[in-house]
Design a protein around this motif. Structure first.
Motif, PDB file in Angstrom:
ATOM      1  N   ALA A  10     -13.932 -20.539  11.779  1.00 30.62           N
ATOM      2  CA  ALA A  10     -14.791 -20.988  10.675  1.00 30.62           C
ATOM      3  C   ALA A  10     -14.295 -20.428   9.350  1.00 30.62           C
ATOM      4  N   ALA A  11     -13.891 -19.170   9.325  1.00 29.68           N
ATOM      5  CA  ALA A  11     -13.382 -18.562   8.089  1.00 29.68           C
ATOM      6  C   ALA A  11     -12.132 -19.295   7.620  1.00 29.68           C
ATOM      7  N   PHE A  49     -21.100 -24.828   2.856  1.00 29.78           N
ATOM      8  CA  PHE A  49     -20.325 -24.594   4.073  1.00 29.78           C
ATOM      9  C   PHE A  49     -21.181 -23.903   5.131  1.00 29.78           C
ATOM     10  N   LEU A  50     -21.934 -22.887   4.727  1.00 28.98           N
ATOM     11  CA  LEU A  50     -22.754 -22.147   5.680  1.00 28.98           C
ATOM     12  C   LEU A  50     -23.867 -23.012   6.267  1.00 28.98           C
ATOM     13  N   GLU A  51     -24.406 -23.923   5.479  1.00 24.91           N
ATOM     14  CA  GLU A  51     -25.411 -24.854   6.009  1.00 24.91           C
ATOM     15  C   GLU A  51     -24.788 -25.740   7.085  1.00 24.91           C
ATOM     16  N   ASP A  52     -23.601 -26.273   6.806  1.00 21.72           N
ATOM     17  CA  ASP A  52     -22.906 -27.102   7.793  1.00 21.72           C
ATOM     18  C   ASP A  52     -22.543 -26.297   9.038  1.00 21.72           C
ATOM     19  N   ALA A  53     -22.089 -25.060   8.831  1.00 25.32           N
ATOM     20  CA  ALA A  53     -21.710 -24.201   9.959  1.00 25.32           C
ATOM     21  C   ALA A  53     -22.936 -23.871  10.812  1.00 25.32           C
ATOM     22  N   VAL A  55     -12.673 -14.104  -5.843  1.00 24.69           N
ATOM     23  CA  VAL A  55     -11.430 -14.787  -6.207  1.00 24.69           C
ATOM     24  C   VAL A  55     -11.348 -16.162  -5.537  1.00 24.69           C
ATOM     25  N   ARG A  56     -11.819 -16.260  -4.307  1.00 23.50           N
ATOM     26  CA  ARG A  56     -11.793 -17.530  -3.574  1.00 23.50           C
ATOM     27  C   ARG A  56     -12.884 -18.498  -4.035  1.00 23.50           C
ATOM     28  N   GLY A  57     -13.752 -18.042  -4.932  1.00 23.97           N
ATOM     29  CA  GLY A  57     -14.817 -18.901  -5.441  1.00 23.97           C
ATOM     30  C   GLY A  57     -15.972 -19.080  -4.467  1.00 23.97           C
ATOM     31  N   LEU A  58     -16.166 -18.109  -3.583  1.00 23.57           N
ATOM     32  CA  LEU A  58     -17.208 -18.212  -2.562  1.00 23.57           C
ATOM     33  C   LEU A  58     -18.397 -17.303  -2.843  1.00 23.57           C
ATOM     34  N   ALA A  59     -18.201 -16.323  -3.710  1.00 23.28           N
ATOM     35  CA  ALA A  59     -19.270 -15.385  -4.063  1.00 23.28           C
ATOM     36  C   ALA A  59     -19.185 -15.082  -5.543  1.00 23.28           C
ATOM     37  N   LEU A  80     -20.566 -13.246   3.866  1.00 26.59           N
ATOM     38  CA  LEU A  80     -21.226 -14.440   3.315  1.00 26.59           C
ATOM     39  C   LEU A  80     -22.474 -14.795   4.119  1.00 26.59           C
ATOM     40  N   MET A  81     -22.387 -14.712   5.426  1.00 24.94           N
ATOM     41  CA  MET A  81     -23.531 -15.039   6.266  1.00 24.94           C
ATOM     42  C   MET A  81     -24.683 -14.063   6.024  1.00 24.94           C
TER      43      MET A  81
END
Length: 151
Positions: free
Chosen positions: A26-27, A100-104, A76-80, A42-43
């Motif tokens: 997933a990552a 992404f986390l909703e889909d996961a 840096v990855r634009g995720l947080a 993130l989770m």
């Protein structure tokens, strides 16, 4: 005859291996080259709606420098996104990470339901209660009351 604790350890070890592999896949789908621990962060942030870096460090039992490094990478990855500085910095998800986390979560729920397909409703209820008891999370037992009731 095998001892119950040995069988339980073997089953839990296999479950942990499968869980780690799932998180790694997933990552990689979310951001190529990203490891599983940033996804775990993130989770955790998603679950609590934003956390201070110091809280992440304590909850995940990581060294503060490692937590900071992972959060830096996520930013840096634009995720947080980070507001404030130091260990009091608040970490929040970006919209991309949230989606992404909703889909996961939907995918994960589907996999769990597939795994429980051959369980009766009673077995599902028992499984949830025993797992919650084993990991000492009484709040999960209360939540398990949301399982569909027998008609």
């Amino acid at each position: 005859m095998d001892r119950v604790e040995d069988l339980l350890h073997e089953a839990m070890s296999e479950y942990a291996v499968q869980g780690d592999a799932y998180l790694a896949r997933a990552a990689g789908r979310l951001s190529p080259g990203m490891g599983r621990m940033p996804l775990v962060i993130l989770m955790r942030v998603d679950r609590f709606g934003g956390l201070r870096e110091a809280d992440l460090t304590a909850q995940l039992r990581l060294p503060a420098a490692e937590t900071r490094r992972h959060v830096d990478d996520l930013v840096v990855r634009g995720l947080a996104a980070r507001t404030g500085g130091g260990s009091l910095a608040l970490v929040r998800l970006t919209e991309r990470a949230r989606e992404f986390l909703e889909d996961a979560a939907d995918e994960r729920r589907g996999r769990i339901l597939d795994g429980l397909e051959d369980f009766t409703l009673e077995e599902k209820e028992t499984f949830v209660r025993l797992m919650a008891k084993f990991v000492q999370r009484d709040d999960l037992v209360v939540r398990s009351l949301d399982l569909p009731q027998r008609g």
